[in-house]
Structure formats: structure tokens, C-alpha cells
Scaffold this motif. Sequence first.
Motif, PDB file in Angstrom:
ATOM      1  N   UNK A  20      28.780  33.476  35.239  1.00 56.98           N
ATOM      2  CA  UNK A  20      27.554  33.535  36.036  1.00 56.98           C
ATOM      3  C   UNK A  20      27.751  34.292  37.346  1.00 56.98           C
ATOM      4  N   UNK A  21      28.976  34.285  37.859  1.00 56.19           N
ATOM      5  CA  UNK A  21      29.249  34.907  39.159  1.00 56.19           C
ATOM      6  C   UNK A  21      30.165  36.114  39.059  1.00 56.19           C
ATOM      7  N   UNK A  22      30.308  36.648  37.861  1.00 53.96           N
ATOM      8  CA  UNK A  22      31.308  37.686  37.634  1.00 53.96           C
ATOM      9  C   UNK A  22      31.027  38.954  38.429  1.00 53.96           C
ATOM     10  N   UNK A  23      29.751  39.252  38.693  1.00 55.79           N
ATOM     11  CA  UNK A  23      29.460  40.501  39.397  1.00 55.79           C
ATOM     12  C   UNK A  23      29.882  40.447  40.858  1.00 55.79           C
ATOM     13  N   UNK A  24      30.233  39.268  41.350  1.00 52.52           N
ATOM     14  CA  UNK A  24      30.729  39.153  42.723  1.00 52.52           C
ATOM     15  C   UNK A  24      32.208  39.533  42.825  1.00 52.52           C
ATOM     16  N   UNK A  25      32.876  39.641  41.693  1.00 51.35           N
ATOM     17  CA  UNK A  25      34.289  40.039  41.686  1.00 51.35           C
ATOM     18  C   UNK A  25      34.381  41.557  41.541  1.00 51.35           C
ATOM     19  N   UNK A  26      35.350  42.202  42.198  1.00 51.19           N
ATOM     20  CA  UNK A  26      35.575  43.629  41.954  1.00 51.19           C
ATOM     21  C   UNK A  26      35.868  43.859  40.471  1.00 51.19           C
ATOM     22  N   UNK A  27      35.171  44.801  39.866  1.00 51.45           N
ATOM     23  CA  UNK A  27      35.286  44.977  38.423  1.00 51.45           C
ATOM     24  C   UNK A  27      36.686  45.452  38.022  1.00 51.45           C
ATOM     25  N   UNK A  28      37.347  46.179  38.924  1.00 48.00           N
ATOM     26  CA  UNK A  28      38.669  46.745  38.622  1.00 48.00           C
ATOM     27  C   UNK A  28      39.693  46.180  39.595  1.00 48.00           C
ATOM     28  N   UNK A  29      40.842  45.724  39.116  1.00 47.97           N
ATOM     29  CA  UNK A  29      41.808  45.040  39.993  1.00 47.97           C
ATOM     30  C   UNK A  29      42.503  45.976  40.974  1.00 47.97           C
ATOM     31  N   UNK A  30      42.846  45.421  42.107  1.00 50.59           N
ATOM     32  CA  UNK A  30      43.557  46.161  43.148  1.00 50.59           C
ATOM     33  C   UNK A  30      45.012  45.699  43.175  1.00 50.59           C
ATOM     34  N   UNK A  43      40.835  43.070  34.698  1.00 50.12           N
ATOM     35  CA  UNK A  43      39.716  44.000  34.647  1.00 50.12           C
ATOM     36  C   UNK A  43      38.570  43.248  33.983  1.00 50.12           C
ATOM     37  N   UNK A  44      37.477  43.103  34.687  1.00 49.03           N
ATOM     38  CA  UNK A  44      36.407  42.215  34.225  1.00 49.03           C
ATOM     39  C   UNK A  44      35.461  42.944  33.263  1.00 49.03           C
ATOM     40  N   UNK A  45      35.806  42.884  31.986  1.00 46.06           N
ATOM     41  CA  UNK A  45      35.069  43.595  30.942  1.00 46.06           C
ATOM     42  C   UNK A  45      33.623  43.124  30.833  1.00 46.06           C
ATOM     43  N   UNK A  81      34.058  49.394  42.539  1.00 46.08           N
ATOM     44  CA  UNK A  81      32.700  48.854  42.457  1.00 46.08           C
ATOM     45  C   UNK A  81      32.126  48.990  41.049  1.00 46.08           C
ATOM     46  N   UNK A  82      32.448  50.077  40.393  1.00 44.52           N
ATOM     47  CA  UNK A  82      32.101  50.252  38.981  1.00 44.52           C
ATOM     48  C   UNK A  82      33.327  50.813  38.281  1.00 44.52           C
ATOM     49  N   UNK A  83      33.348  50.702  36.952  1.00 37.34           N
ATOM     50  CA  UNK A  83      34.512  51.174  36.206  1.00 37.34           C
ATOM     51  C   UNK A  83      34.064  52.085  35.069  1.00 37.34           C
TER      52      UNK A  83
END
Length: 475
Positions: A22-32, A69-71, A427-429
Amino acid sequence: MDAAEFRRRGREMVDYVADYLENIEQRPVYPDVEPGYLRSLIPTEAPMEPENYDDIIRDVERVIMPGVTHWHSPYFYAYYPAASSYPAMLADMLCGAIGCIGFSWAASPACTELETVMLDWFGKMLQLPECFIAGTHGHGGGVIQGTASEATLMSLLAARCKAVRWVQASNPKKSEAEIFSKLVAYTSEQAHSSVERAALIGGVMMRKVPTDNCFAVRGDILKEMVEKDKAAGLIPFYFCATLGTTPSCGFDSITELGPICNGENMWMHIDAAYAGSAFICPEFRPLLNGVEFADSFNLNPHKWLLVNFDCSTMWVKNRADIIGAFKMEPLYLKHENQESGRHWQIPLGRRFRSLKMWFVFRMYGLKGLQAHIRKQVALAKEFESLVRADKRFEICAEVILGLVCFRLKGSNELNQKLLKMITKSREIHLVPCQLSGRFVLRFAICARATESRHIQQAWQHITQLTFDIKMSQRE
């Protein structure tokens, strides 16, 4: 952990998963993170004594999530979708609990029979020819593989076995080794690398067929290559067509290619790993016209049909061709009902993966699944319109389903710089491809949660980075 604690922790995990999604879009989509980041965060050896469950869960956020990486983020537009839905997750939980190893009917009758019935359900949703439906008396049927790569390999190995038997029927003195050295397979130059890898594993030559301006293989080119190889003493035996290529979502012309393969006694396999799910929609079903010529056909519900990985569905026109190639019958596996999935796949063991299809098909229904496909195609069309409205960009391939191939007008280096900035921003992948020698950005609609606002935000981010590039060039 006893049953009581399992109940409590299970509820906690369901809450954690629901909160995550539900809150996944608050995480950076690509890991640092940098390669090797994880090793320093955990001990060098496993613990001698049991650890506390709460500590393990805390370490999920500390150790695991920073490197994910949040697929399923609505800002993930790379590769192709990785399907996910709550019904499929629940079915996967039940699959793990039952824990059967369905290598034969006797090992788990429900596992064997539900898979056959689900592949028939799905085949009818796709309007496959009757010859691919097992029913109660059919000669074809379907099976769940782990991936499309496995399906391609199985089809190639079955085709190789069939070709050897065909040659030896008229030339009994020819050895398998001699025949292998003459066998040649074909696929598109745009085909997934797993097709070429299948030929490497199978020990046969593979020719890559050039494509047309739509990045599709046409019949005349294949026919010319086959005739040349036959004149050189080779034995064409297999062609893998692609419906929905990875770089551009191109579609080989199977209505042209099928009759050629049938006339030359070549096995035709159709790889529709991503695009195949769309064929449940009547408006996209014509893309599958010509499947009646195929010997086998594969698509991945775990890409675009809300069934979690792994679930790759494969149908064959004549199951005797594939069973005959791989059948092994040690005494400990013998049973009266022998046509279980173990003769259709590489590993012996099988998970109860059809539960996921059963749950998803019943809870969404055909109309719900069609709505999911149509929504994501519409989002891709929306992004395409944004690109076309900006004269700095160009569309590089026809947008048919959920993939948009685009680039900045200019050099490959300019587009490489843009992609590098996109990746660095987290921000996007996106990932790239190469089309006709040009470096191209792929924008694939992937997450179930993606909405129009996410598409708009992604485009705003891309155009802002483009502006930054132009400003830096002026400086």
C-alpha cells in the motif's frame, strides 16, 4: 515456533505485506547501494543459538529493503511486469503449507489434476485450437513450467528427439551424434537470449533470422535461409517464433511462418512470454492467429496476468512428442496414471502452482483480468501521446500493448546520459534496448497499482532531466 505463535506471526506478516504494497510508492524504486553492501550488515557465520523473531523482522528493514528494487512500485517501468495479486499470494501460502512434491499423480492427485484443468481453462480463455486442450480425450494439453526459458528448452529438446527419430526412420545407420551435427534451429534476431541459450544447452546450431522494419520475422526470409541450409546438407528442425519481443514488443508473422515450418517438418514453438496474456482480450486475440500451425506455445501468467512468479504456462499439440522425449520410469515412480507433469519438464519435483491460477481466475474472473490488461495498455498509450507531443523525442516502435520505446532525437550518447540520470535519481526505473543500431529507452507499464498520475509524474521527471541536460550542454 509453534502453531499459536505461527498464527500470531502470520497475521503480523500479512499486515507487513499489505503495508508494504500500500505504501510502496513512498520507497525509492531503485536501491542506493553498492555491490557487496549486504555482507557487512550481517554476521559472517550462522548463529549457534536461536534468535528472536522480532530481531529478524527488524533486520528485514535494516538489511533487505535497502537493497530491493521494488518491482511492484508504480514507478517501476523496466523489463516487463512481474505479476502480483493478493489472491495469488494467498494461494502461494497454501501451496507452501501443503508442501507436496507433485512428481506423479499418486504423489498428489489434486496437484496433477488441477494443473491439467487450469491449463484447459486458460487455453479456452485464449481461444486456443481444440488440439491444445487436454479435456478427457485430447492428444494435446498444457503444463506449468517455471519460466519461458524452460518451456523453450523443453520444446527444442523434444523437437531434437523427434528430428533424430525421423531421420533414423529412413537412415537407420546414422548415429545420433552425426544427426546432431547437421541439425539447425532458427529464431528472430530480436528473440530473447534464452532461445539461443536453449540451443547451446541442446548442442545444436541456431541461426538468427533478420527482421523487417517492424522488428518481425517474415516468411520469405526464413524460407530462403532454410533452403540454403538444406542445400548445404543441414537439417532444419526447429523455429522459435516470438509474439512480443523483449526489445520492442514486436510480433513475428506466424501466419506466414507456420505453413513453412509445417511444410519442412520443423517444430514451431511460439514464445509469447509477456504479450500472450493480452490474447484473452478479443481485440488482441488476432495477434495469435496462426497458432494452429504451432507444435508448442508458451506464455507467462507471472508477467501480466496477476499470478505471482513462478508460473509459465506451456501447451503442446501432441503431448506424446514431449513425453516420449523425456520419459523415465524407475520402479519407485511407476503408477497406473503416468501422464503427470514430470515427463514435461526438467526437474522431477513440482510445486502446486496451479492453486495460484485457480484462485486468481475465480476471484478476478475473465472480465476482471481483461480489465487489468486494457487498463495497462491504455496507460502505455497515454505515455505514448505525451512523448509524441514533445518534439524533442521520438517513438521508435509501434505501441501495441504495454511497452513504449522512445528516445531523445540525437545521438546514442545523449540518450545514454539521460538514462544514467534517470537511474541515478531513483525516482523511476527504466532499462534500454537497441533497435536498428540506436540506443532506445523502454517504458513498460508494470505495476498493478500504476495509475495515470504516476505516468504523468514519470513524464514530468523525464522532461525535467532532459531540460537539465540541455542546460548543462549550453554551459
